[in-house]
Write an enzyme that holds these catalytic residues in place. Structure first.
Site, mmCIF file in Angstrom:
data_model
loop_
_atom_site.group_PDB
_atom_site.id
_atom_site.type_symbol
_atom_site.label_atom_id
_atom_site.label_comp_id
_atom_site.label_asym_id
_atom_site.label_seq_id
_atom_site.Cartn_x
_atom_site.Cartn_y
_atom_site.Cartn_z
ATOM 1 N N SER A 217 0.826 -1.194 -0.100
ATOM 2 C CA SER A 217 0.030 0.071 0.188
ATOM 3 C C SER A 217 0.719 1.367 0.043
ATOM 4 O O SER A 217 0.688 2.161 -0.532
ATOM 5 C CB SER A 217 -0.766 0.104 1.164
ATOM 6 O OG SER A 217 -1.943 -0.952 1.195
ATOM 7 N N TRP B 3 4.645 -10.027 -5.886
ATOM 8 C CA TRP B 3 3.175 -10.286 -6.324
ATOM 9 C C TRP B 3 3.125 -9.465 -7.687
ATOM 10 O O TRP B 3 2.145 -8.892 -8.313
ATOM 11 C CB TRP B 3 2.293 -9.373 -5.635
ATOM 12 C CG TRP B 3 2.301 -10.098 -3.977
ATOM 13 C CD1 TRP B 3 2.722 -9.809 -2.965
ATOM 14 C CD2 TRP B 3 1.698 -11.282 -4.090
ATOM 15 N NE1 TRP B 3 2.606 -10.641 -1.809
ATOM 16 C CE2 TRP B 3 1.805 -11.679 -2.534
ATOM 17 C CE3 TRP B 3 1.074 -11.996 -4.600
ATOM 18 C CZ2 TRP B 3 1.312 -12.552 -1.833
ATOM 19 C CZ3 TRP B 3 0.382 -13.335 -4.163
ATOM 20 C CH2 TRP B 3 0.593 -13.670 -2.821
ATOM 21 N N ILE B 4 4.220 -9.923 -8.653
ATOM 22 C CA ILE B 4 3.870 -9.589 -10.101
ATOM 23 C C ILE B 4 3.026 -10.324 -10.695
ATOM 24 O O ILE B 4 3.398 -11.567 -11.515
ATOM 25 C CB ILE B 4 5.345 -9.250 -10.497
ATOM 26 C CG1 ILE B 4 6.380 -8.368 -9.696
ATOM 27 C CG2 ILE B 4 5.583 -8.808 -11.951
ATOM 28 C CD1 ILE B 4 5.998 -7.091 -9.321
ATOM 29 N N THR B 5 2.187 -9.971 -11.226
ATOM 30 C CA THR B 5 1.060 -10.771 -12.148
ATOM 31 C C THR B 5 1.618 -10.708 -13.309
ATOM 32 O O THR B 5 2.305 -9.838 -13.954
ATOM 33 C CB THR B 5 -0.452 -9.842 -12.209
ATOM 34 O OG1 THR B 5 -0.745 -9.546 -10.920
ATOM 35 C CG2 THR B 5 -1.226 -10.390 -12.880
ATOM 36 N N ASP C 79 -4.772 4.838 -11.923
ATOM 37 C CA ASP C 79 -6.123 5.373 -12.312
ATOM 38 C C ASP C 79 -6.805 4.346 -13.597
ATOM 39 O O ASP C 79 -7.928 4.274 -13.118
ATOM 40 C CB ASP C 79 -5.624 6.548 -12.599
ATOM 41 C CG ASP C 79 -5.599 7.557 -11.382
ATOM 42 O OD1 ASP C 79 -5.563 7.170 -10.396
ATOM 43 O OD2 ASP C 79 -5.224 8.822 -11.808
ATOM 44 N N ARG D 111 -34.188 -24.944 -8.493
ATOM 45 C CA ARG D 111 -34.102 -25.852 -7.067
ATOM 46 C C ARG D 111 -35.524 -25.640 -6.403
ATOM 47 O O ARG D 111 -35.883 -24.748 -6.039
ATOM 48 C CB ARG D 111 -32.966 -25.215 -6.269
ATOM 49 C CG ARG D 111 -32.938 -25.962 -5.019
ATOM 50 C CD ARG D 111 -32.193 -27.295 -4.948
ATOM 51 N NE ARG D 111 -31.974 -27.725 -3.882
ATOM 52 C CZ ARG D 111 -31.536 -28.910 -3.626
ATOM 53 N NH1 ARG D 111 -31.188 -29.896 -4.487
ATOM 54 N NH2 ARG D 111 -31.550 -29.434 -2.089
ATOM 55 N N GLN E 236 -24.137 -19.218 -0.625
ATOM 56 C CA GLN E 236 -25.250 -19.209 0.375
ATOM 57 C C GLN E 236 -26.718 -19.867 -0.533
ATOM 58 O O GLN E 236 -27.313 -20.829 0.003
ATOM 59 C CB GLN E 236 -25.533 -18.237 0.877
ATOM 60 C CG GLN E 236 -26.543 -18.325 2.289
ATOM 61 C CD GLN E 236 -25.731 -19.005 3.206
ATOM 62 O OE1 GLN E 236 -24.342 -19.129 3.298
ATOM 63 N NE2 GLN E 236 -26.456 -19.741 4.331
ATOM 64 N N ILE E 237 -27.014 -19.315 -1.614
ATOM 65 C CA ILE E 237 -28.193 -19.747 -2.478
ATOM 66 C C ILE E 237 -28.140 -21.173 -2.920
ATOM 67 O O ILE E 237 -29.011 -21.815 -2.831
ATOM 68 C CB ILE E 237 -28.409 -18.531 -3.371
ATOM 69 C CG1 ILE E 237 -28.837 -17.248 -2.862
ATOM 70 C CG2 ILE E 237 -29.245 -19.458 -4.518
ATOM 71 C CD1 ILE E 237 -29.076 -16.203 -3.794
ATOM 72 N N GLU F 41 -4.244 -3.686 -6.873
ATOM 73 C CA GLU F 41 -4.256 -2.603 -7.512
ATOM 74 C C GLU F 41 -4.866 -1.402 -6.563
ATOM 75 O O GLU F 41 -5.545 -0.413 -6.719
ATOM 76 C CB GLU F 41 -5.160 -2.380 -8.854
ATOM 77 C CG GLU F 41 -4.318 -3.195 -9.834
ATOM 78 C CD GLU F 41 -4.611 -2.992 -11.372
ATOM 79 O OE1 GLU F 41 -4.983 -1.792 -11.510
ATOM 80 O OE2 GLU F 41 -4.411 -3.961 -12.061
#
Ligand code: CAA
Length: 387
Positions: free
Chosen positions: A132, A158-160, A242, A270, A342-343, A369
């Protein structure tokens, strides 16, 4: 005010939807289970122009607007969030900085292969000790005595797309005394000596998007591969984020939509206690809340994309709109994925359906990000004018 998409935007949305549902959705579970980088579908995304949506055709891209980019991201994320992460890094984090701050030669050499999907780009800001607090980076770049190159040493985390990237836009301290104003941006070629990839991170979600540490051991970066001016790096990193945050907002909308659509269908089909579960008030409340958050997230995302596109001509910033969209949409994705599990009850917890994958994938949108806490800080600082 007109909420309708243009013909071009509708067309790109349809092409992206067909591609995502026909080619990505069928392989998503396999790549999630193995964690293998989806090279074939990413090459296809490149052929369709999705690795450089906003890049001018002269540099191998599609030359479309930011709204088209958000639409593509939503469609791909609705099929598989991991694929959309790879697409977003190439588009937002890699291409954007180069297009805005690169020289003509840099754009020709480093944007064209990535925008056409023939090469993969990545973005190096985070370090093991600074996430951060991005300006607290320790990676150093020192100009050689003859002024021909910088020697870069340090470590990014943490390099994507790091494990597979061909090129990296990265940030290093050239003048630590100046803090944020002492950061400079560079374009690195991963084939060169001194670019060392660490192990691939095992992750909760977006498992097919490869992530690793990258260490720089006296990496020699020619001075012509510096991006922008010395000391301009932090502003470049923030400007790029941004744009990146709009992509993550659109990704979140895609995950929320997938979770909502599956829940709606399940609630209709269901049966319990002699009726479709969708007729029960408690399920109806969940579906109504999911739908409201999904629609609001999409509107905020498209508003931010519109503002970003306008900002290209007005030189204004879209920081506020991007942070609001990213914050709201990522929390909507998490809410919808949670409600979907949950559903679906036991089936939501089973790996036989993609619901548990949506739940695992949604979480990262509140972290990368810029965490939700950072987005709230950015929004509050801009609104109050206080720090
Ligand atoms: N555009 C242009 N310039 C900007 C800017 C923006 N959006 N935001 C800040 N700046 C400029 C400021 O104007 C300031 O310059 P001046 O002094 O000339 O005004 C300079 O940058 C420093 O700004 P701040 O004082 O606000 O900096 P700060 O140290 O307080 O940090 C922050 C601000 C918002 C917390 C920033 O550090 C931040 O965004 N942190 C989060 C980092 C982040 O998002 N990391 C994600 C890593 S990438 C990733 O996740 C990729 C992936 O894997 C997919």
């Amino acid at each position: 005010m007109d909420f309708a998409l243009t013909e071009e935007q509708q067309l790109i949305q349809q092409v992206a939807r067909d591609f995502a549902q026909q080619e990505i959705a069928p392989v998503a579970a396999k790549h999630d289970a193995s964690g293998e980088f989806p090279r074939d579908t990413i090459v296809r995304a490149g052929e369709l122009g999705f690795m450089g949506v906003e890049v001018p055709e002269a540099y191998g891209g599609s030359g479309l607007d930011t709204i088209c980019y958000a639409l593509v991201m939503e469609e791909i994320a609705a099929a598989d969030a991991a694929h959309s992460t790879i697409v977003s890094v190439n588009n937002s984090l890699y291409n954007n900085g180069l297009l805005s701050y690169g020289t003509e030669q840099q754009k020709q050499r480093f944007v064209t292969p990535v925008a056409s999907g023939k090469a993969i780009g990545c973005y190096g800001l985070t370090e093991p000790q600074s996430g951060s607090d991005a300006a607290a980076m320790r990676t150093r770049a020192v100009l050689s005595a003859d002024g021909s190159h910088y020697v870069i040493s340090g470590k990014k985390a943490w390099i994507t797309s790091g494990p597979v990237a061909d090129y990296m836009v990265m940030f290093a301290m050239t003048d630590p005394d100046k803090k944020a104003k002492g950061i400079t941006a560079f374009i690195l070629d991963a084939k060169q000596d001194g670019f060392i990839r660490g192990k691939t991170e095992p992750k909760l979600g977006i498992r097919a998007s490869a992530t690793c540490e990258i260490e720089f051991d006296n990496y020699r970066c020619p001075v012509e591969n510096r991006l922008g001016k010395e000391g301009q790096g932090f502003a470049i990193a923030m400007d790029v984020l941004d744009a990146g945050r709009i992509g993550i907002a659109a990704q979140s909308v895609g995950i929320a939509r997938a979770a909502y659509d599956a829940s709606l269908q399940y609630a209709r089909e269901r049966k319990a206690f002699g009726a479709a579960i969708g007729s029960f008030e408690m399920i109806q409340h969940k579906l109504a809340d999911m739908k409201c958050k999904l629609e609001a997230a999409r509107l905020l995302t498209l508003q931010a994309a519109w503002k970003r596109h306008q900002a290209k001509h007005t030189q204004q910033r879209s920081t506020l709109e991007g942070s609001i969209a990213k914050l709201f949409a990522s929390e909507a994705a998490m809410f919808c994925a949670h409600a979907a599990v949950q559903i679906h009850g036991g089936m939501g917890y089973s790996k036989e359906l993609p619901i548990e994958r949506y739940f695992r994938d949604a979480k990262i949108t509140e972290i990368y990000e810029g965490t939700s806490e950072i987005q709230r800080m950015v929004i509050a600082r801009l609104e109050t004018g206080l720090r």
